[in-house]
Design a protein around this motif. Structure first.
Motif, PDB file in Angstrom:
ATOM      1  N   TYR A  58      -0.430   1.840  17.573  1.00 46.53           N
ATOM      2  CA  TYR A  58      -0.718   0.485  17.776  1.00 46.53           C
ATOM      3  C   TYR A  58      -0.268  -0.751  18.371  1.00 46.53           C
ATOM      4  O   TYR A  58      -0.166  -1.601  18.359  1.00 46.53           O
ATOM      5  N   GLY A  59       0.985  -0.062  19.532  1.00 48.99           N
ATOM      6  CA  GLY A  59       1.963  -0.505  19.869  1.00 48.99           C
ATOM      7  C   GLY A  59       1.462  -1.596  20.261  1.00 48.99           C
ATOM      8  O   GLY A  59       2.221  -2.938  20.366  1.00 48.99           O
ATOM      9  N   ALA A  60       0.708  -1.853  21.378  1.00 51.02           N
ATOM     10  CA  ALA A  60      -0.006  -2.499  22.110  1.00 51.02           C
ATOM     11  C   ALA A  60      -0.922  -3.648  21.584  1.00 51.02           C
ATOM     12  O   ALA A  60      -0.551  -5.200  22.106  1.00 51.02           O
ATOM     13  N   SER A  61      -1.150  -3.518  20.899  1.00 48.14           N
ATOM     14  CA  SER A  61      -2.794  -4.105  20.257  1.00 48.14           C
ATOM     15  C   SER A  61      -1.545  -5.368  19.023  1.00 48.14           C
ATOM     16  O   SER A  61      -2.267  -6.718  19.094  1.00 48.14           O
ATOM     17  N   LEU A  62      -0.627  -4.858  18.447  1.00 49.42           N
ATOM     18  CA  LEU A  62       0.391  -5.430  17.778  1.00 49.42           C
ATOM     19  C   LEU A  62       1.090  -6.595  18.797  1.00 49.42           C
ATOM     20  O   LEU A  62       1.078  -8.028  18.242  1.00 49.42           O
ATOM     21  N   ILE A 127      -8.739   0.738   8.107  1.00 42.66           N
ATOM     22  CA  ILE A 127      -9.097  -0.302   9.061  1.00 42.66           C
ATOM     23  C   ILE A 127      -9.610  -0.588   9.519  1.00 42.66           C
ATOM     24  O   ILE A 127     -10.520   0.454  10.556  1.00 42.66           O
ATOM     25  N   GLY A 128     -10.434  -1.305  10.787  1.00 43.81           N
ATOM     26  CA  GLY A 128     -11.022  -2.168  11.528  1.00 43.81           C
ATOM     27  C   GLY A 128     -10.413  -2.192  12.823  1.00 43.81           C
ATOM     28  O   GLY A 128     -10.057  -2.566  12.815  1.00 43.81           O
ATOM     29  N   TYR A 129     -10.702  -1.161  13.840  1.00 44.82           N
ATOM     30  CA  TYR A 129     -10.463  -1.368  15.117  1.00 44.82           C
ATOM     31  C   TYR A 129     -11.556  -0.681  16.153  1.00 44.82           C
ATOM     32  O   TYR A 129     -12.319  -0.810  16.076  1.00 44.82           O
ATOM     33  N   ARG A 143      -7.671  12.544  19.203  1.00 45.97           N
ATOM     34  CA  ARG A 143      -6.502  12.152  19.700  1.00 45.97           C
ATOM     35  C   ARG A 143      -6.449  10.771  19.747  1.00 45.97           C
ATOM     36  O   ARG A 143      -7.036  10.592  20.890  1.00 45.97           O
ATOM     37  N   LEU A 144      -6.414   9.602  18.375  1.00 42.49           N
ATOM     38  CA  LEU A 144      -6.540   8.283  19.246  1.00 42.49           C
ATOM     39  C   LEU A 144      -4.965   7.766  19.961  1.00 42.49           C
ATOM     40  O   LEU A 144      -4.364   7.897  19.088  1.00 42.49           O
ATOM     41  N   LEU A 145      -5.095   7.375  21.201  1.00 40.73           N
ATOM     42  CA  LEU A 145      -3.609   7.065  21.186  1.00 40.73           C
ATOM     43  C   LEU A 145      -3.437   5.788  21.763  1.00 40.73           C
ATOM     44  O   LEU A 145      -2.799   5.093  21.976  1.00 40.73           O
ATOM     45  N   GLU A 146      -4.639   4.882  22.397  1.00 38.12           N
ATOM     46  CA  GLU A 146      -3.968   3.586  22.268  1.00 38.12           C
ATOM     47  C   GLU A 146      -5.768   3.045  21.226  1.00 38.12           C
ATOM     48  O   GLU A 146      -6.544   3.059  21.760  1.00 38.12           O
ATOM     49  N   LEU A 147      -5.205   2.187  20.313  1.00 41.79           N
ATOM     50  CA  LEU A 147      -6.393   1.059  18.864  1.00 41.79           C
ATOM     51  C   LEU A 147      -6.214  -0.079  19.332  1.00 41.79           C
ATOM     52  O   LEU A 147      -5.019  -0.758  18.637  1.00 41.79           O
TER      53      LEU A 147
END
Length: 198
Positions: A58-62, A127-129, A143-147
């Motif tokens: 979630y880092g980049a999205s946040l 979560i909605g992503y 494996r979800l790496l970026e959401l």
């Protein structure tokens, strides 16, 4: 890699979102009647859809949300027409995605949510992503790496059993409330007043 939409349909501007449900083992914490907090996502745990959210997803999205001054939405059951509060804090830690916010009791559905969460009838987060980066291992696990995170909803049925609203603050746990009721019924029957609940 982007996946097909799962779960409840979204209003215009939110189509194509996937949903990931979570019921935290510690539950959703309710404080002061309308404050809530809990983990909306836990890292490293395979959910019922066969996905695992990886640390840092979630880092980049946040960071992008913070830079633009936008907030993650607090919705009822993923319905974009039903905002029920605000998330004041949304962030990653070593465990997962922690959220803390307030249900708005001036909104009818917000009042209902406070009552349902307080009674233990609703305790799930979801979560909605959109998936920005993912990889599928030889075990078939995605494996979800970026959401790209859009919203976190209160829901009835989370996909990840650990995603849940924490303890109920000052509200008694439903199990203890039921046990207290049974003891009260037994006391009344022994006292012979015949007013035990059914």
């Amino acid at each position: 890699m982007s996946g097909a939409m799962k779960g409840v349909g979204m209003a215009a501007g939110m189509d194509g979102l996937e949903h990931k449900f979570h019921r935290p083992e510690a539950g959703l914490v309710v404080t002061g009647g309308s404050g809530i907090s809990g983990y909306a996502s836990v890292f490293g745990q395979r959910d019922q859809g066969g996905d695992v959210v990886m640390p840092g997803a979630y880092g980049a999205s946040l960071a992008a949300l913070k830079a633009s001054g936008r907030r993650i939405k607090l919705l009822w059951q993923h319905d974009a027409t039903e905002p029920i509060g605000v998330w004041d804090e949304v962030g990653e830690d070593a465990r997962g995605l922690f959220v803390k916010g307030r249900l708005l009791v001036d909104v009818a559905r917000g009042r209902e949510a406070v009552a349902l969460v307080g009674a233990g009838a609703i305790d799930g987060l979801s979560i909605g992503y959109r998936v920005k980066r993912a990889e599928r291992g030889p075990d078939g696990v995605r494996r979800l790496l970026e959401l790209e995170l859009w919203e976190v909803s209160l829901v009835t049925f989370p996909m990840l059993p650990e995603a849940r609203v924490g303890a109920k603050g000052e509200t008694p746990d439903p199990l203890w409330r039921d046990l207290a009721g049974m003891f009260e019924d037994a006391r009344r029957e022994l006292a012979g007043d015949g007013a035990a609940r059914r």
